[in-house]
Design a protein around this motif. Structure first.
Motif, PDB file in Angstrom:
ATOM      1  N   ASN A  24      -4.720  -7.272   6.595  1.00  0.00           N
ATOM      2  CA  ASN A  24      -3.711  -6.963   5.586  1.00  0.00           C
ATOM      3  C   ASN A  24      -4.342  -6.965   4.205  1.00  0.00           C
ATOM      4  O   ASN A  24      -4.681  -8.004   3.657  1.00  0.00           O
ATOM      5  N   THR A  25      -4.528  -5.767   3.698  1.00  0.00           N
ATOM      6  CA  THR A  25      -5.092  -5.553   2.375  1.00  0.00           C
ATOM      7  C   THR A  25      -4.434  -4.320   1.780  1.00  0.00           C
ATOM      8  O   THR A  25      -3.941  -3.472   2.517  1.00  0.00           O
ATOM      9  N   GLN A  26      -4.441  -4.232   0.483  1.00  0.00           N
ATOM     10  CA  GLN A  26      -3.935  -3.032  -0.180  1.00  0.00           C
ATOM     11  C   GLN A  26      -5.075  -2.098  -0.566  1.00  0.00           C
ATOM     12  O   GLN A  26      -4.838  -1.070  -1.188  1.00  0.00           O
ATOM     13  N   HIS A  43       0.954   1.920   5.870  1.00  0.00           N
ATOM     14  CA  HIS A  43       0.566   0.540   6.172  1.00  0.00           C
ATOM     15  C   HIS A  43       1.808  -0.306   6.428  1.00  0.00           C
ATOM     16  O   HIS A  43       2.741  -0.303   5.635  1.00  0.00           O
ATOM     17  N   SER A  93       2.259  -3.740   1.211  1.00  0.00           N
ATOM     18  CA  SER A  93       1.752  -2.469   1.738  1.00  0.00           C
ATOM     19  C   SER A  93       0.743  -1.852   0.784  1.00  0.00           C
ATOM     20  O   SER A  93       0.832  -2.020  -0.426  1.00  0.00           O
ATOM     21  N   SER A  94      -0.169  -1.085   1.368  1.00  0.00           N
ATOM     22  CA  SER A  94      -1.087  -0.299   0.552  1.00  0.00           C
ATOM     23  C   SER A  94      -0.418   1.016   0.197  1.00  0.00           C
ATOM     24  O   SER A  94       0.631   1.365   0.736  1.00  0.00           O
ATOM     25  N   LYS A  95      -1.051   1.764  -0.686  1.00  0.00           N
ATOM     26  CA  LYS A  95      -0.668   3.148  -0.915  1.00  0.00           C
ATOM     27  C   LYS A  95      -0.962   3.913   0.382  1.00  0.00           C
ATOM     28  O   LYS A  95      -1.770   3.454   1.201  1.00  0.00           O
TER      29      LYS A  95
END
Length: 134
Positions: free
Chosen positions: A23-25, A59, A121-123
């Motif tokens: 879990n990363t943006q 995401h 959430s990421s882009k």
């Protein structure tokens, strides 16, 4: 109309099944995870400068995965890019013309970049074949 073979269904699932991620943006890290998983799944793309596949991954931090939220085919015709997509099951296929990949990315982000502030959430991650479109 003929049905798809089990082999074709398996290929479809390999390409479009969700991918577990950290879990990363950071879209760069997420695109690396996509490529690593595609390598495990033996997904590769032919080297053709005139046609490519565009996948927009979304995401889901709740599930620790990314999944294809939209896909299309990109054609290079002379000095133009044509993007062929079907935006929804009830809508017809459509073709949009772009000058470059930056315009295509802007178009896709306008349609798919929902406000995810606060949920982790990421882009959207836009991939051309197995390359991140920055």
């Amino acid at each position: 109309m003929s049905e798809f073979s089990q082999k074709d269904r398996d290929k479809f699932i390999k390409l479009y099944a969700g991918i577990k991620v950290e879990n990363t943006q950071d879209v760069n890290k997420l695109s690396e995870a996509i490529n690593k998983e595609w390598e495990k799944r033996k997904i590769s793309f032919l080297d053709n400068e005139n046609i490519s596949m565009i996948n927009v991954f979304l995401h889901s931090p709740e599930d620790s995965e990314v999944f294809v939220g939209h896909a299309g085919i990109l054609l290079q015709i002379k000095n133009e890019l044509l993007f062929i997509e079907k935006y929804a099951p009830t809508l017809p296929f459509q073709v949009s013309k772009f000058k470059n990949r930056l315009e295509l990315k802007g178009y896709l982000m306008d349609r798919l970049d929902n406000d995810t502030s606060g949920n982790g959430s990421s882009k959207p991650i836009i991939m051309e074949n197995n390359n991140l479109i920055n």
